[in-house]
Design an enzyme around this catalytic site. Structure first.
Site, PDB file in Angstrom:
ATOM      1  N   LYS A 140      26.929  58.686 -28.984  1.00 46.53           N
ATOM      2  CA  LYS A 140      27.061  58.746 -30.452  1.00 46.53           C
ATOM      3  C   LYS A 140      27.633  57.458 -30.998  1.00 46.53           C
ATOM      4  CE  LYS A 140      28.797  63.424 -30.354  1.00 46.53           C
ATOM      5  NZ  LYS A 140      29.794  63.274 -29.277  1.00 46.53           N
TER       6      LYS A 140
ATOM      7  N   LYS B 134      24.195  55.739 -20.645  1.00 44.30           N
ATOM      8  CA  LYS B 134      23.815  57.012 -21.258  1.00 44.30           C
ATOM      9  C   LYS B 134      23.745  56.903 -22.784  1.00 44.30           C
ATOM     10  CE  LYS B 134      28.082  59.426 -22.142  1.00 44.30           C
ATOM     11  NZ  LYS B 134      28.498  60.673 -22.674  1.00 44.30           N
TER      12      LYS B 134
ATOM     13  N   LYS C 193      35.460  53.399 -20.687  1.00 46.30           N
ATOM     14  CA  LYS C 193      35.919  53.266 -22.076  1.00 46.30           C
ATOM     15  C   LYS C 193      37.148  52.366 -22.217  1.00 46.30           C
ATOM     16  CE  LYS C 193      33.737  57.223 -24.175  1.00 46.30           C
ATOM     17  NZ  LYS C 193      33.800  58.372 -25.052  1.00 46.30           N
TER      18      LYS C 193
HETATM   19  N1  AQP Z   1      23.351  61.095 -22.801  1.00 41.48           N
HETATM   20  C1  AQP Z   1      23.604  62.369 -22.553  1.00 41.48           C
HETATM   21  N2  AQP Z   1      22.702  63.125 -21.877  1.00 41.48           N
HETATM   22  C2  AQP Z   1      22.969  64.441 -21.634  1.00 41.48           C
HETATM   23  N3  AQP Z   1      24.096  65.077 -22.047  1.00 41.48           N
HETATM   24  C3  AQP Z   1      25.002  64.351 -22.722  1.00 41.48           C
HETATM   25  N4  AQP Z   1      26.198  64.665 -23.269  1.00 41.48           N
HETATM   26  C4  AQP Z   1      26.704  63.562 -23.861  1.00 41.48           C
HETATM   27  N5  AQP Z   1      25.879  62.518 -23.732  1.00 41.48           N
HETATM   28  C5  AQP Z   1      24.808  62.969 -23.013  1.00 41.48           C
HETATM   29  C6  AQP Z   1      26.786  66.000 -23.247  1.00 41.48           C
HETATM   30  O1  AQP Z   1      26.984  66.388 -24.598  1.00 41.48           O
HETATM   31  C7  AQP Z   1      28.147  67.205 -24.689  1.00 41.48           C
HETATM   32  C8  AQP Z   1      29.015  66.736 -25.810  1.00 41.48           C
HETATM   33  O2  AQP Z   1      29.463  65.404 -25.557  1.00 41.48           O
HETATM   34  P1  AQP Z   1      30.784  64.909 -26.260  1.00 41.48           P
HETATM   35  O3  AQP Z   1      30.636  64.972 -27.701  1.00 41.48           O
HETATM   36  O4  AQP Z   1      31.926  65.683 -25.732  1.00 41.48           O
HETATM   37  O5  AQP Z   1      31.066  63.449 -25.838  1.00 41.48           O
HETATM   38  P2  AQP Z   1      30.447  62.403 -24.912  1.00 41.48           P
HETATM   39  O6  AQP Z   1      30.032  62.981 -23.611  1.00 41.48           O
HETATM   40  O7  AQP Z   1      31.414  61.283 -24.811  1.00 41.48           O
HETATM   41  O8  AQP Z   1      29.167  62.054 -25.773  1.00 41.48           O
HETATM   42  P3  AQP Z   1      28.807  60.774 -26.567  1.00 41.48           P
HETATM   43  O9  AQP Z   1      27.644  61.136 -27.361  1.00 41.48           O
HETATM   44  O10 AQP Z   1      28.639  59.642 -25.606  1.00 41.48           O
HETATM   45  O11 AQP Z   1      30.016  60.498 -27.520  1.00 41.48           O
HETATM   46  P4  AQP Z   1      30.921  59.225 -27.679  1.00 41.48           P
HETATM   47  O12 AQP Z   1      30.000  58.080 -27.992  1.00 41.48           O
HETATM   48  O13 AQP Z   1      31.821  59.557 -28.805  1.00 41.48           O
HETATM   49  O14 AQP Z   1      31.664  59.026 -26.392  1.00 41.48           O
HETATM   50  C9  AQP Z   1      28.833  67.144 -23.324  1.00 41.48           C
HETATM   51  O15 AQP Z   1      28.560  68.337 -22.629  1.00 41.48           O
HETATM   52  C10 AQP Z   1      28.179  65.990 -22.635  1.00 41.48           C
HETATM   53  O16 AQP Z   1      28.095  66.192 -21.241  1.00 41.48           O
END
Ligand code: AQP
Length: 327
Positions: free
Chosen positions: A196, A193, A111
């Protein structure tokens, strides 16, 4: 009863990666454990957020928690910034963490992209996550595979403090990772991965996507040119990712699905995947619409914050006492 804690950032609508990797577990665990589920808004401001959008996303995530089946009568649902212990404990843990171990976190490297102007919060994010978990004397943390490194760090910090200050300052938690769906990849680039905040909306399927959006995103998902449906992450990451999603939604083994589609083209397979994804998400969307408009939502968050605060205050009293803080 074991205590379970986990959270989701209100950075946008929850996608099927979040759901299949983490949130499905939240629901499963609530019957036999004491579960605490947080909307981690303090984490989301590690990158700039529009205040109005952020408030909307907080309420959306809370409503989605309930829409997928988290029952506020069984589980505590609350917003992180409503409990001051998270930020307070985070500072104490910061003073017991090493810059070296934080520099090794792959999420920070991804990031921050090596920029000098990367927010310091991105660097210390894993410490806030450790504070979230340790504040509730958590035994189990259900998360996706991408959080494995952060859970390890949390355990290291807890053990370090227990060894240097007082043995029973923290409960050392365990991560809980699913076999299928623990890491769902982006539909347009199966080597990163699903996320969001990715720019391309067709890289993900959000839990609130309409049927035609689900169809579009799956039908245009990146595959390959050899035309064979089989699970091979290294050589066929796109098809393997779609098979993982199929398996996680249907509850069927990958081998069974591969056998069913033997000799079929990607188009037929994708059409079936569209149907089972639409079927899985339709009831969530319907529940969400009802809950998001109800007054119950705010009451659930207020009650949840009260319950969470009661536990957090007890932990902070113990931690401050063990560190010799206050008088
Ligand atoms: N691609 C994924 N596959 C499986 N699990 C996932 N998690 C996130 N992406 C995947 C799991 O979802 C939970 C919540 O995630 P988060 O909101 O804390 O943030 P993140 O991991 O940073 O998810 P995003 O969607 O990628 O958000 P942004 O784009 O804002 O960084 C966690 O348990 C995570 O493991």
């Amino acid at each position: 009863m074991k205590r379970v804690f986990s959270g989701v950032q209100p950075t946008g609508n929850i996608h099927i990666g979040n759901y299949l990797g983490a949130l499905r577990q939240f629901v499963e665990l609530q019957d036999e454990n004491e579960c605490i589920y947080c909307i981690v808004d303090l984490h989301s401001i590690t990158v700039p957020q529009d205040p109005k959008e952020l408030r909307k996303h907080i309420l959306d995530v809370a409503a989605l928690y309930m829409a997928i089946g988290i029952d506020p009568k069984k589980s505590t649902i609350f917003v992180q910034s409503d409990v001051s212990g998270h930020a307070e404990l985070s500072w104490i843990l910061t003073c017991n963490s090493y810059t070296g171990e934080l520099s090794r976190m792959t999420q920070f490297k991804d990031k921050s992209k090596g920029r000098e102007s990367a927010p310091a919060g991105l660097f210390t994010y894993p410490i806030l996550m450790a504070a979230d978990i340790l504040l509730y004397d958590t035994d189990i943390v259900p998360v996706g595979n991408d959080q494995k490194q952060h859970i390890e760090l949390c355990r290291d910090i807890a053990i370090r403090v227990n060894n240097t200050v007082k043995k029973n300052t923290f409960v050392v938690p365990d991560g809980r990772f699913l076999k299928s769906g623990a890491r769902i990849m982006a539909l347009d680039d199966p080597t990163s991965k699903m996320s969001k905040s990715a720019e391309n909306e067709h890289s993900r399927i959000s839990l609130l996507d309409a049927d035609n959006k689900i169809k579009k995103s799956i039908m245009r998902a990146t595959t390959d040119s050899d035309g064979e449906i089989r699970f091979d992450i290294e050589n066929k990451p796109g098809v393997s990712n779609l098979l993982s999603i199929y398996s996680a939604f249907s509850g069927r083994g990958i081998d069974d699905i591969v056998a069913q589609f033997d000799g079929c083209g990607y188009g037929d397979f994708k059409k079936e995947l569209v149907a089972i994804t639409q079927e899985a998400l339709a009831p969530i969307r319907k529940n969400f619409d009802e809950i998001r408009e109800s007054e119950e939502l705010i009451k659930v968050l207020k009650d949840g914050a009260e319950k969470a605060n009661t536990i957090a205050e007890k932990t902070m009293k113990r931690v401050k006492n063990n560190f010799g803080l206050g008088y």
